[in-house]
Write an enzyme that holds these catalytic residues in place. Structure first.
Site, PDB file in Angstrom:
ATOM      1  N   GLU A  27       0.829  -1.225   0.000  1.00 25.73           N
ATOM      2  CA  GLU A  27       0.000   0.000   0.000  1.00 25.73           C
ATOM      3  C   GLU A  27       0.857   1.266   0.000  1.00 25.73           C
ATOM      4  O   GLU A  27       2.066   1.214   0.276  1.00 25.73           O
ATOM      5  CB  GLU A  27      -0.945   0.007   1.203  1.00 25.73           C
ATOM      6  CG  GLU A  27      -0.243   0.036   2.555  1.00 25.73           C
ATOM      7  CD  GLU A  27      -1.105   0.628   3.660  1.00 25.73           C
ATOM      8  OE1 GLU A  27      -1.519   1.795   3.534  1.00 25.73           O
ATOM      9  OE2 GLU A  27      -1.325  -0.062   4.669  1.00 25.73           O
ATOM     10  N   VAL A 109      -5.495   0.268   2.925  1.00 22.17           N
ATOM     11  CA  VAL A 109      -5.694  -1.185   2.785  1.00 22.17           C
ATOM     12  C   VAL A 109      -6.871  -1.430   1.836  1.00 22.17           C
ATOM     13  O   VAL A 109      -6.807  -2.273   0.936  1.00 22.17           O
ATOM     14  CB  VAL A 109      -5.924  -1.837   4.164  1.00 22.17           C
ATOM     15  CG1 VAL A 109      -6.435  -3.263   4.031  1.00 22.17           C
ATOM     16  CG2 VAL A 109      -4.629  -1.799   4.986  1.00 22.17           C
ATOM     17  N   ASP A 141     -17.176   5.344  13.907  1.00 23.81           N
ATOM     18  CA  ASP A 141     -15.947   5.302  13.104  1.00 23.81           C
ATOM     19  C   ASP A 141     -15.439   3.863  12.974  1.00 23.81           C
ATOM     20  O   ASP A 141     -14.793   3.330  13.875  1.00 23.81           O
ATOM     21  CB  ASP A 141     -14.872   6.208  13.721  1.00 23.81           C
ATOM     22  CG  ASP A 141     -13.666   6.345  12.795  1.00 23.81           C
ATOM     23  OD1 ASP A 141     -13.570   5.582  11.804  1.00 23.81           O
ATOM     24  OD2 ASP A 141     -12.829   7.224  13.058  1.00 23.81           O
ATOM     25  N   SER A 143     -13.428   1.536  10.129  1.00 24.77           N
ATOM     26  CA  SER A 143     -12.669   1.671   8.883  1.00 24.77           C
ATOM     27  C   SER A 143     -13.305   0.892   7.742  1.00 24.77           C
ATOM     28  O   SER A 143     -13.781  -0.240   7.928  1.00 24.77           O
ATOM     29  CB  SER A 143     -11.246   1.170   9.090  1.00 24.77           C
ATOM     30  OG  SER A 143     -10.557   1.176   7.858  1.00 24.77           O
ATOM     31  N   ASP A 145     -11.704  -0.547   5.704  1.00 25.11           N
ATOM     32  CA  ASP A 145     -10.865  -1.740   5.493  1.00 25.11           C
ATOM     33  C   ASP A 145     -11.618  -3.022   5.857  1.00 25.11           C
ATOM     34  O   ASP A 145     -11.442  -4.062   5.214  1.00 25.11           O
ATOM     35  CB  ASP A 145      -9.593  -1.688   6.360  1.00 25.11           C
ATOM     36  CG  ASP A 145      -8.632  -0.573   5.961  1.00 25.11           C
ATOM     37  OD1 ASP A 145      -8.877   0.092   4.937  1.00 25.11           O
ATOM     38  OD2 ASP A 145      -7.639  -0.377   6.695  1.00 25.11           O
ATOM     39  N   LYS A 162      -3.297  -1.855  15.858  1.00 28.43           N
ATOM     40  CA  LYS A 162      -2.862  -1.021  16.989  1.00 28.43           C
ATOM     41  C   LYS A 162      -4.015  -0.845  17.954  1.00 28.43           C
ATOM     42  O   LYS A 162      -5.163  -0.768  17.531  1.00 28.43           O
ATOM     43  CB  LYS A 162      -2.490   0.367  16.474  1.00 28.43           C
ATOM     44  CG  LYS A 162      -1.227   0.414  15.675  1.00 28.43           C
ATOM     45  CD  LYS A 162      -0.832   1.874  15.457  1.00 28.43           C
ATOM     46  CE  LYS A 162       0.505   1.978  14.774  1.00 28.43           C
ATOM     47  NZ  LYS A 162       0.418   1.745  13.327  1.00 28.43           N
TER      48      LYS A 162
END
Ligand code: PSU
Ligand code: MN
Length: 306
Positions: A27, A109, A141, A143, A145, A162
């Site tokens: 990426e 991603v 929120d 993602s 992804d 993370k």
């Protein structure tokens, strides 16, 4: 194969895909938004070398001047690294506008999976994925992804997620959407800078050959989604959990106080964590990406044997 008219596949990547040789996608948000210059460019080029040393062809993915690129040149990578945060962080919702306007985009991603799939690439190595943010029960929120992993048949090799994210909710979301979460040599989800999170993965897998076999069966079953492979950071580069968790908590606190949200929050947190840990986290981040590149290249080679 009829390729998308907005897609440019580099000659080397196109030849490897056509000949059934191993290819690993990479990426570009990690280049423009995930690390400072010049370490971002050095790391991106070194990751490509590691993929070659392990028998696969690297395909760094980005949007350059409105063209979707599968296989960036050295100059493209330098351009993305130097422009840094001024390159649009491109998720699924951004691609059409960037292409129509002829602009640059650093692929997350999500968009790396989309473009890899368009180019016939099945495996992608990165550092960390996006997920369900802490507090998502009010901010919503989550993602893109995770949604892409549910729908696009690309294996993503990462070092877990993370703890800027809510790891438990991220796993719940992936389960709901039928995305298998594999632990490479571990039963526990790695937490990016550290090897442990306290959460279990779905399956422990101990070899690239088995990862390739399971992914291949998933495709043959007619499932269209992806697979998440979580590869723990090597012990010697892992961070002290207390140090890193304090930095993460402080960074999340600052982001909330400043009202940072939307696409800005992940780059903000990555940058603050790097500042708060005095560069130690950057070193770990670079090493775990190398480690993921090795595993992805080996798995891509196994996939080609099937
Ligand atoms: N997490 C990391 N490093 C990263 C990213 C996430 O530890 O570089 C980047 C990836 O490109 C990922 C994106 O796809 O951030 C997710 O952004 P968001 O949370 O806005 O979906
Ligand atoms: Mn988000």
């Amino acid at each position: 194969m009829q390729l998308n008219k907005y897609l440019d596949v580099s000659p080397e990547v196109a030849a490897a895909v056509a000949q059934g040789k191993p290819v690993v996608a990479l990426e570009s948000t990690i280049i423009s938004h995930g690390m400072p210059y010049p370490q971002n460019v050095e790391t991106a080029l070194q990751v490509e070398s590691i993929i070659r040393e392990n028998g696969a062809v690297p395909a760094t993915i980005a949007v350059i001047g409105g063209r979707l690129k599968a296989g960036c040149s050295k100059e493209d990578i330098e351009h993305l690294g130097k422009k840094g945060l001024s390159v649009t962080k491109a998720s699924r919702r951004d691609l059409a506008t960037l292409v129509a306007r002829g602009e640059d985009g650093a692929t997350t991603v999500t968009t790396t999976m989309i473009i890899a799939h368009m180019a016939g690439i099945k495996i992608f190595a990165t550092g960390g994925i996006g997920g369900v943010h802490r507090g998502a029960e009010t901010t919503m929120d989550i993602s893109a992804d995770l949604e892409e992993l549910a729908h696009t048949p690309v294996m993503v090799v990462c070092a877990g997620a993370k703890s800027i994210l809510d790891l438990g909710l991220t796993l719940e979301y992936l389960e709901t959407h039928g995305v298998p979460v594999m632990g490479y040599g571990t039963e526990e989800l790695p937490a990016f800078y550290t090897r442990r999170s306290g959460f279990k993965v779905d399956y422990r897998v101990d070899s690239p050959a088995e990862l390739a076999r399971i992914f291949s069966v998933q495709q043959e079953l007619g499932f269209h989604g992806g697979m998440l492979v979580t590869n723990p950071i090597p012990e010697e580069f892992s961070m002290d959990p207390e140090v890193i968790n304090k930095a993460i908590n402080d960074a999340v606190g600052e982001a909330n106080a400043k009202g940072i949200h939307g696409k800005e929050i992940t780059p903000f947190l990555l940058d603050r964590i790097q500042q708060l840990t005095g560069g130690d986290s950057l070193h770990s981040n670079i090493e775990l990406v190398f480690n993921n590149a090795r595993l992805a290249a080996k798995t891509a080679a196994e996939l080609c044997k099937l």
